[in-house]
Design an enzyme around this catalytic site. Structure first.
Site, PDB file in Angstrom:
ATOM      1  CE  LYS A  36     -20.001 -20.457 -59.564  1.00 22.67           C
ATOM      2  NZ  LYS A  36     -19.175 -20.595 -58.355  1.00 22.67           N
ATOM      3  CG  ASP A 220     -17.371 -23.318 -56.819  1.00 14.22           C
ATOM      4  OD1 ASP A 220     -18.304 -23.355 -57.655  1.00 14.22           O
ATOM      5  OD2 ASP A 220     -17.016 -22.275 -56.246  1.00 14.22           O
ATOM      6  CD  GLU A 221     -16.473 -21.022 -60.892  1.00 13.01           C
ATOM      7  OE1 GLU A 221     -16.840 -21.413 -62.011  1.00 13.01           O
ATOM      8  OE2 GLU A 221     -16.771 -19.907 -60.415  1.00 13.01           O
ATOM      9  CD  GLN A 251     -20.529 -18.204 -66.037  1.00 12.15           C
ATOM     10  OE1 GLN A 251     -19.898 -17.227 -65.629  1.00 12.15           O
ATOM     11  NE2 GLN A 251     -21.506 -18.760 -65.338  1.00 12.15           N
ATOM     12  NE  ARG A 612     -20.001 -12.007 -65.620  1.00  9.62           N
ATOM     13  CZ  ARG A 612     -20.368 -13.010 -64.851  1.00  9.62           C
ATOM     14  NH1 ARG A 612     -20.123 -12.970 -63.562  1.00  9.62           N
ATOM     15  NH2 ARG A 612     -21.003 -14.066 -65.343  1.00  9.62           N
TER      16      ARG A 612
END
Length: 725
Positions: A36, A220-221, A251, A612
């Site tokens: 991303k 972002d995010e 997430q 992860r």
């Protein structure tokens, strides 16, 4: 064209589609490990390179300064441009920049100062004192959380509803705090965003200027935005500008900070999004790991929906280990790490994840004992945490009241009105009489010159603790140091005090574990030995704590294992990942069972943890573990059941009963706890409730149930007579 083609080189089809979208708002659903950051940065470079926008004609919003710097560094390597002056930064950083440019219109002096969290709390305390507000009824930390929460919802004091005398007083404090900040010309972090939003909302000229300037806004995010951040973005974008939102609803794990995962769905409707580009190809993990993550997250409802995949092959199965207890679990992890390291794996490529900080203590002890260097990422090692050092200081004073270092650490913590002047006088008295600070304090109290009740109260407290510590166990001394000292009560009044209290309770567990290990012939478990024996054990425990805090500290640059909470692991990746403590009530957390949306957020947290891992993933749980000084019998986490069996490799068969750390405690059969944690039950007296946890031993098992209005009840399992709902 050559530069343009080099910018786009190596992008997969979906990444290329996202980067080269036409002039329209878009939502990029970017799965874990799907690139991303590369897509976001390449989108900016492509817009600039194709002449659609100048470097100063776009805004990119991130959540951390580190992410903003990384984007600018990548842009510099992609294009021959000077990124200095570009509007790339965090929400707070960009709002600060805009307010500096328009400080008059915003009602701020040109040199307005920003209050950090500590400064803001001090200001609130001053205002409450001036208003004669009882700081026991209105805890300053909680008032601070109330004010920031209102601001993050876009609400000034006059717009906040007050339902009773308590909420009315909170609103009055908020109002006075705002007036004080305006008089001083200062702004806290939440104020930066709210003040900037209000400026854009009321000033059409300034709003129009920035809407005309920023034809492209990239975020972002996006799943981590709160309500006010989303409203601010909407104001800046207007009706014609393009919003390029990159995020992953799977997430979204910061609900406790105000993040609103629903912003992604609102964005889709508010900006008439025609393009939802799903980045599903993962460049991090093997497919067995991704399939496990996909299976877990598929149990959540209201997802935008995506399915991670990779061309890297199936890889190794997900390894599952069922431990007898937490000590067994920690030893298993250490043994596996030793094996991996012997086979050439770098320690820095291995991460140990856990749901809460308190779990790290037993892992740290096992690593310390095995001489394996480690770092606690995003936090302190267990024995280095402030609340633990405070409790240990009280224990050190119980063992030796003449310990000046320990005394100085806690003489006014929790606060008891001993100021700097009193301390100077105490130190001067110690110098003149060539004695310890403790003796100097006793002298002051004895001659009636203690300088107020503070030192007199402290001397009385330590004497009382020493008296009560006579003939009791090490664990009871630890409990004494955390409660009688006032530490637990102090942290109960903190906004984030829950973790600190959990760590203090884990210190009691550490004392139990230390007592039950063979550290010499000085066991005082039953409390019937003389105090000198117990004191000897306590001295050894304090020495042990100092060694663990100071030794085996990984040097900077030295290879070391990474320990962290799952929250802290977001955005990171490791070759090998261990996720420990996968039991109901621990992960998922017991509070999730009765919080709206709590279980789904816990599942997203598990999804983050699993993704992860690049090559090898270990999942472990224990039949029992010592938590808060008591044995707790664990039921395997539902997240383990949500992974298809064909993806798993179980490293051991289900163990049967085994002796635990204390010889008197054994596991009971599964019939002893027939109700799953999180299950709804009915009780004849208390009504409907939710099972939170089990405690005790096989002969005296108790069940904890949250009965809503009736509160949390602890019932003997044998007599509970519960009905499943």
């Amino acid at each position: 064209m050559e530069t343009q083609s080099s910018i786009l080189a190596g992008l997969n089809d979906k990444q290329l589609e996202a980067v080269t979208l036409p002039h329209q708002s878009a939502l990029i659903l970017a799965g874990a490990g799907s690139g991303k950051t590369r897509v976001l940065t390449t989108r900016i470079a492509w817009l600039i390179q194709t002449g659609q926008i100048s470097p100063m004609g776009l805004m990119a919003v991130t959540f951390t300064n580190k992410a903003a710097k990384e984007m600018l560094t990548r842009l510099t390597s992609m294009l021959p441009i000077n990124t200095r002056g570009m509007w790339v930064g965090t929400f707070h950083g960009l709002c600060n920049r805009l307010l500096r440019a328009h400080h008059r219109e915003a009602g701020l002096p040109s040199t307005f100062q920003i209050l950090d969290t500590a400064d803001q709390l001090s200001a609130i305390k001053r205002i409450m004192k001036a208003m004669n507000v009882d700081d026991e009824k209105f805890v300053p930390k909680q008032v601070q959380g109330y004010i920031n929460g209102c601001k993050e919802e876009g609400l000034r004091a006059h717009a906040v509803d007050a339902y009773d005398a308590h909420s009315q007083k909170l609103r009055e404090i908020y109002e006075e705090y705002d007036k004080q900040c305006n008089r001083e010309g200062v702004a806290d972090f939440a104020e930066l965003l709210l003040r900037c939003y209000e400026l854009l909302e009321r000033d059409a000229h300034i709003r129009g200027h920035y809407q005309n300037r920023f034809k492209y806004i990239l975020v972002d995010e996006f799943q981590d935005t709160n309500r006010l951040q989303y409203l601010w973005l909407k104001l800046l974008a207007g009706v014609d500008n393009c919003m390029f939102a990159v995020g992953d609803d799977d997430q979204s794990i910061y609900g406790f900070r105000g993040a609103r995962v629903g912003n992604m769905r609102d964005f889709e409707a508010d900006f008439n999004v025609q393009n939802i580009v799903k980045l599903e190809e993962n460049y991090r993990s093997h497919s067995n790991i991704l399939d496990a993550a996909n299976a877990i997250i598929s149990h959540n409802k209201n997802r935008l929906g995506k399915n991670l995949w990779t061309s890297a092959g199936a890889g190794e199965p997900v390894r599952v280990y069922e431990a007898y207890n937490d000590t067994d679990e920690a030893q298993f992890i250490v043994d596996e790490i030793k094996m991996l390291h012997a086979e050439g794996a770098a320690l820095g490529s291995i991460a140990l994840l856990y749901r809460s900080n308190a779990q790290s203590r037993i892992l740290e002890h096992a690593l310390f004992s095995a001489s394996l260097p480690y770092r606690v990422y995003g936090g302190l090692r267990f024995f280095e945490r402030a609340e633990i050092k405070h409790a240990l200081a009280y224990m050190r004073l119980i063992a030796n009241a003449n310990d000046d270092t320990a005394l100085l650490r806690v003489i006014n913590f929790p606060a008891r009105g001993i100021g700097a002047r009193s301390l100077e006088q105490l130190q001067e008295g110690a110098r003149q009489n060539d004695c310890s600070l403790w003796q100097a304090a006793i002298n002051k109290v004895g001659n009636g010159k203690a300088g107020g009740k503070g030192i007199e109260g402290f001397v009385a407290l330590i004497r009382d603790m020493i008296d009560q510590a006579y003939g009791i166990t090490l664990a009871e001394v630890a409990e004494l140091a955390t409660t009688l000292s006032g530490l637990k009560a102090h942290y109960q009044n903190e906004k984030e005090g829950e973790d600190r209290i959990a760590n203090l309770e884990e210190l009691v567990t550490a004392a139990v574990a230390f007592t039950n290990q063979d550290f010499g012939n000085h066991n005082n478990v039953d409390g019937d030995a003389d105090f000198s024996s117990g004191q000897d054990l306590m001295t050894q425990f304090l020495t042990h704590a100092s060694l663990e805090a100071g030794e085996h500290q990984a040097d900077v640059g030295r290879e070391a294992l990474q320990l962290m909470t799952v929250h802290a692991s977001k955005g990171l990746e490791f070759k090998t990942v261990f996720i420990s403590g996968l039991e109901e009530g621990l992960f998922p957390h017991e509070q999730a069972a009765y919080e709206h949306g709590g279980l789904e957020e816990e599942r997203r947290l598990m999804y983050v943890a699993v993704t992860r891992a690049r090559q090898r993933l270990y999942l472990s749980h224990a039949q029992s573990r010592m938590l808060h000084g008591q044995v707790r019998y664990g039921i395997p986490s539902r997240f383990l059941d949500e992974i298809p069996e064909e993806l798993l490799k179980r490293l051991n068969t289900k163990p049967t009963a085994k002796v635990y750390a204390s010889p008197s405690i054994q596991t009971s059969s599964t019939n002893a706890y027939p109700y799953k944690i999180g299950q709804s039950v009915r009780h004849a007296k208390f009504g409907e409730g939710v099972v939170v946890s089990y405690e005790g031993n096989a002969d005296n098992l108790v069940i904890k149930i949250n009965f809503g209005r009736e509160g949390l009840k602890t019932l003997a399992m044998e007599y509970a007579r519960l009905e499943k709902i």
